[in-house]
Design a protein around this motif. Structure first.
Motif, PDB file in Angstrom:
ATOM      1  N   ARG A   1       3.268 -27.115 -33.979  1.00  0.00           N
ATOM      2  CA  ARG A   1       2.320 -28.229 -34.011  1.00  0.00           C
ATOM      3  C   ARG A   1       1.094 -27.870 -34.835  1.00  0.00           C
ATOM      4  NH1 ARG A   1       0.932 -32.954 -31.777  1.00  0.00           N
ATOM      5  NH2 ARG A   1       2.845 -33.102 -30.579  1.00  0.00           N
ATOM      6  N   ALA A   2       0.696 -26.598 -34.844  1.00  0.00           N
ATOM      7  CA  ALA A   2      -0.479 -26.195 -35.609  1.00  0.00           C
ATOM      8  C   ALA A   2      -0.218 -26.259 -37.112  1.00  0.00           C
ATOM      9  CB  ALA A   2      -0.907 -24.783 -35.205  1.00  0.00           C
TER      10      ALA A   2
ATOM     11  N   LEU B   1      -9.060 -27.457 -32.230  1.00  0.00           N
ATOM     12  CA  LEU B   1      -7.644 -27.439 -31.911  1.00  0.00           C
ATOM     13  C   LEU B   1      -7.445 -27.093 -30.436  1.00  0.00           C
ATOM     14  CD1 LEU B   1      -4.882 -25.821 -34.082  1.00  0.00           C
ATOM     15  CD2 LEU B   1      -4.975 -25.323 -31.665  1.00  0.00           C
TER      16      LEU B   1
ATOM     17  N   LEU C   1      -5.963 -29.346 -27.309  1.00  0.00           N
ATOM     18  CA  LEU C   1      -4.957 -28.892 -26.361  1.00  0.00           C
ATOM     19  C   LEU C   1      -5.425 -29.102 -24.926  1.00  0.00           C
ATOM     20  CD1 LEU C   1      -3.805 -25.528 -27.992  1.00  0.00           C
ATOM     21  CD2 LEU C   1      -2.409 -27.568 -27.705  1.00  0.00           C
TER      22      LEU C   1
ATOM     23  N   THR D   1       3.933 -24.484 -30.058  1.00  0.00           N
ATOM     24  CA  THR D   1       2.495 -24.526 -30.348  1.00  0.00           C
ATOM     25  C   THR D   1       2.223 -24.214 -31.807  1.00  0.00           C
ATOM     26  OG1 THR D   1       2.017 -23.843 -28.071  1.00  0.00           O
ATOM     27  CG2 THR D   1       0.262 -23.588 -29.697  1.00  0.00           C
TER      28      THR D   1
ATOM     29  N   ASN E   1      -4.958 -34.988 -33.340  1.00  0.00           N
ATOM     30  CA  ASN E   1      -3.548 -34.613 -33.362  1.00  0.00           C
ATOM     31  C   ASN E   1      -3.135 -33.953 -32.065  1.00  0.00           C
ATOM     32  OD1 ASN E   1      -1.285 -32.494 -33.994  1.00  0.00           O
ATOM     33  ND2 ASN E   1      -1.160 -33.998 -35.639  1.00  0.00           N
ATOM     34  N   TYR E   2      -3.967 -33.098 -31.520  1.00  0.00           N
ATOM     35  CA  TYR E   2      -3.629 -32.407 -30.289  1.00  0.00           C
ATOM     36  C   TYR E   2      -4.024 -33.211 -29.057  1.00  0.00           C
ATOM     37  CZ  TYR E   2      -2.257 -28.106 -32.596  1.00  0.00           C
ATOM     38  OH  TYR E   2      -1.590 -27.178 -33.344  1.00  0.00           O
TER      39      TYR E   2
ATOM     40  N   ILE F   1      -0.416 -34.612 -27.816  1.00  0.00           N
ATOM     41  CA  ILE F   1       0.195 -33.893 -26.706  1.00  0.00           C
ATOM     42  C   ILE F   1       0.233 -34.761 -25.454  1.00  0.00           C
ATOM     43  CG2 ILE F   1      -0.199 -31.969 -25.116  1.00  0.00           C
ATOM     44  CD1 ILE F   1      -0.888 -30.261 -27.431  1.00  0.00           C
TER      45      ILE F   1
END
Length: 288
Positions: free
Chosen positions: A134-135, A188, A192, A131, A103-104, A108
């Motif tokens: 999104r978490a 996570l 990022l 941020t 997902n990240y 992103i």
């Protein structure tokens, strides 16, 4: 003439009640405004994910399919309550790790190539609300991925026998869910770092190359007891192995090494610092 001249009312001094009402408290208005921004960004992220139902379904069902195909056929595992709990915890963390990392890492990187997302980053909102926004959806979809794993594990394995008369308390189940989500924080941060450092095409390859070896070496696909000695020792320094040991301990009460919690904290801080550096680097390259 004197009747037309009226005295000017005195302005309230800071000690008077009127002075406190002249200017609203900035701190009191900042928190609701930031919460509204987080909710707006979270709603947008959830709707964007739901527009691609295949991605949501695949990330949600994949850990359950792994449990059905690789664990349920092994009667030696499903007949043992402790082994069943270990397998459930490993695959649950596997689902959380894949949800956060992909997902990240990929999401992103794709957003950075999107002009609308680039425009949003120029707004005076700051990096914190997007941020957090999104978490929250990532944790939500990861939580949905955990539910079928727990249901299948309860129905098709001997895991429920470990509770009640088996010695374990049922409160370990909700505790384990929270621990699994918390153990996903280093991944996570790793997502990022990859997302802000790589382009969208490169991020897909890098995420896959990082994810599967780390998941295997961390003991999520094969128990560490089946590892050769060198791989078992090497895996103890990986964040995936530390997260796996903490996750198994939260559900079964066993399998925790002395340095697992410290290793997980160190990796979370280290990867969080790298993610922050990558974010600032990308911000400086595009918006200065």
């Amino acid at each position: 003439m004197s009747a037309l001249i009226r005295p000017t009312p005195a302005r309230p001094t800071p000690s008077e009640p009127g002075a406190a009402r002249q200017k609203p408290d900035a701190a009191a208005t900042a928190a609701p405004a930031r919460a509204a921004l987080v909710l707006a960004h979270s709603k947008a992220q959830i709707l964007e994910q739901l527009r691609i139902p295949v991605a949501v379904i695949s990330s949600t069902v994949f850990p359950t399919l792994a449990l059905l195909f690789f664990v349920i056929p092994q009667e030696s595992v499903t007949a043992d309550p402790l082994a069943s709990l270990t397998a459930i915890a490993q695959l649950a963390l596997f689902g959380v790790m894949s949800s956060f990392l992909f997902n990240y890492g990929i999401g992103i990187a794709e957003e950075r190539a999107n002009p609308w997302s680039s425009y949003l980053r120029t707004l005076p909102v700051g990096p914190v609300p997007p941020t957090i926004a999104r978490a929250l959806p990532a944790m939500l979809f990861a939580f949905f991925a955990l539910l079928p794993v727990l249901v299948i594990g309860a129905l098709l394995t001997a895991a429920p026998e470990a509770f009640g008369d088996g010695g374990l308390s049922w409160w370990r189940v909700p505790l384990a869910v929270l621990v699994w989500l918390a153990c996903g924080l280093p991944f996570l941060a790793l997502g990022l770092f990859i997302g802000y450092l790589c382009t969208s095409k490169v991020a897909v390859a890098v995420t896959q190359v990082v994810f599967f070896p780390m998941a295997f070496a961390g003991g999520m696909m094969l128990p560490p007891a089946a590892f050769p000695y060198w791989l078992d020792v090497f895996s103890l320094i990986l964040p995936s192995r530390a997260a796996r040991d903490v996750s198994v301990f939260a559900l079964s009460g066993e399998g925790l090494h002395a340095g697992s919690v410290l290793c997980l904290i160190v990796w979370t801080v280290l990867l969080g610092g790298l993610a922050l550096w990558a974010n600032r680097r990308d911000q400086g390259r595009h918006f200065r």
